[in-house]
Design an enzyme around this catalytic site. Sequence first.
Site, PDB file in Angstrom:
ATOM      1  N   ALA A  17      20.686  44.117  20.250  1.00  0.00           N
ATOM      2  CA  ALA A  17      20.805  44.806  21.535  1.00  0.00           C
ATOM      3  C   ALA A  17      21.650  44.011  22.520  1.00  0.00           C
ATOM      4  O   ALA A  17      21.146  43.142  23.250  1.00  0.00           O
ATOM      5  CB  ALA A  17      19.415  45.071  22.104  1.00  0.00           C
ATOM      6  N   THR A  37      25.052  45.750  23.891  1.00  0.00           N
ATOM      7  CA  THR A  37      25.813  46.712  24.690  1.00  0.00           C
ATOM      8  C   THR A  37      24.952  47.370  25.766  1.00  0.00           C
ATOM      9  O   THR A  37      23.799  47.724  25.535  1.00  0.00           O
ATOM     10  CB  THR A  37      26.412  47.797  23.779  1.00  0.00           C
ATOM     11  N   GLN A  68      43.827  67.527   4.586  1.00  0.00           N
ATOM     12  CA  GLN A  68      45.014  68.380   4.616  1.00  0.00           C
ATOM     13  C   GLN A  68      45.398  68.822   3.205  1.00  0.00           C
ATOM     14  O   GLN A  68      45.784  69.976   2.984  1.00  0.00           O
ATOM     15  CB  GLN A  68      46.171  67.624   5.270  1.00  0.00           C
ATOM     16  N   HIS A  97      43.422  69.299   0.734  1.00  0.00           N
ATOM     17  CA  HIS A  97      42.442  70.296   0.283  1.00  0.00           C
ATOM     18  C   HIS A  97      42.529  71.603   1.069  1.00  0.00           C
ATOM     19  O   HIS A  97      41.868  72.584   0.698  1.00  0.00           O
ATOM     20  CB  HIS A  97      41.023  69.741   0.394  1.00  0.00           C
ATOM     21  N   GLY A  98      43.309  71.604   2.154  1.00  0.00           N
ATOM     22  CA  GLY A  98      43.464  72.825   2.926  1.00  0.00           C
ATOM     23  C   GLY A  98      42.159  73.272   3.566  1.00  0.00           C
ATOM     24  O   GLY A  98      41.315  72.464   3.951  1.00  0.00           O
ATOM     25  N   GLU A 128      31.694  47.292  17.175  1.00  0.00           N
ATOM     26  CA  GLU A 128      32.061  45.935  16.734  1.00  0.00           C
ATOM     27  C   GLU A 128      33.432  45.513  17.269  1.00  0.00           C
ATOM     28  O   GLU A 128      34.168  44.767  16.634  1.00  0.00           O
ATOM     29  CB  GLU A 128      32.075  45.825  15.202  1.00  0.00           C
ATOM     30  N   GLU A 175      41.352  48.486  20.986  1.00  0.00           N
ATOM     31  CA  GLU A 175      42.036  47.816  22.088  1.00  0.00           C
ATOM     32  C   GLU A 175      41.637  46.334  22.171  1.00  0.00           C
ATOM     33  O   GLU A 175      42.469  45.461  22.459  1.00  0.00           O
ATOM     34  CB  GLU A 175      41.717  48.530  23.405  1.00  0.00           C
TER      35      GLU A 175
END
Length: 388
Positions: free
Chosen positions: A127, A129, A336, A338-339, A363, A367
């Site tokens: 814990a 954040t 894409q 597999h459409g 994590e 940026e």
Amino acid sequence: MDFALTPEQKMIVETVREFVKRELMPLEREMQRAELEGRRFPDPETHRQLQLKAKEIGLWGLMTPPEYGGAGFDYVTTCLILMETAKSFVPFNYGGSADNILFACNEEQKKRYLIPTINGERRSCFALTEPTAGSDATNIRMTAVKDGREWVLNGEKIFITGGLEADFAIVFAVTDKEKGARGGITCFLVDREMGWKSYPIATMGGWSPARLVFQDVRVPEENILGEIGRGFELAMKWIGNGRVLIPARAVGQAERLLQMGVDYARQRVAFGHPIGEYQAIQWMLADSAVEIQQVKWLVLHAAWKADQGKDVRHEASMAKLAGANMIWRVADRVMQIHGGMGYTKEMPIERVLRDVRVYRIYEGTDEIQRRTIARNLLRDVVRIGTWD
């Protein structure tokens, strides 16, 4: 310069591959049904039974030292294991492990926290954040005020993995505001029964983090992890570990997806030909293969350097940044290929896309990784073209 696996690593990889094929992949259909029905799979009991099956073949406590009952694998071997394991779409973590910073416990704390966690008797959450402190972890505001032989914690943590299930939290709080992050943050081991509460946070993927609320939570002095004022160092050690292991999982996921793309390109016929004969599809497959290989070697080099006891922060940031973006692009391309079918919940591709998007956030965001890499270059912390 030898890129070959050792005989032991080859045996371990084959063992993991067989376990994944025999125990995890057959559960993928059930996982898909659970997804459509809005329930989670595997459930805790199924997951625990899978962990025990893995334990029977030596896959227990991957990086846990042997003196605590673990396998004690190095970073390279652990990354190889995670790459193979992630080829299954069934979420799975090997048992017998604990947060790496719990090994900083004193002997009495090890009996109450570390060893029960390794044995699966207790569950922890990390814990750090807070609503106003994400990428800027030095800006945490949770306070811990000394009152006799206890510390009184007040504040809130957010996006905490495992926070709903944990019976104790590894909590970071400000104990001396004047000293800042490098001397004023302390780490506490806080049992749920001491009074903190957790609330679920709905996300777009399978990650189910929690909001933790601490209101006058009293923690005994003996529950300080490490030294007073040295908590930020422990936090960075925890985060650094994940920046190597997360992209290792991304490699395994991407390789499974790429194989799906190759198989489908061979069998799907459009305009009289398998779509794999069309250059547009070939380029998507080729680009994916190249990017996967790039990230694989970034990860293994970072892992190798960590095993040498060297500072790996620069390499870990590059691996994390590259891996988090690579898996997103590969999943998008395979969808894409597999459409329309790839867009449906009948296939696991859309779920992978939702799940891996968070790799670019937790994590350390993209940026933050770019900031770290560029700062190292500008300050000559690392030199371009060297082999260190």
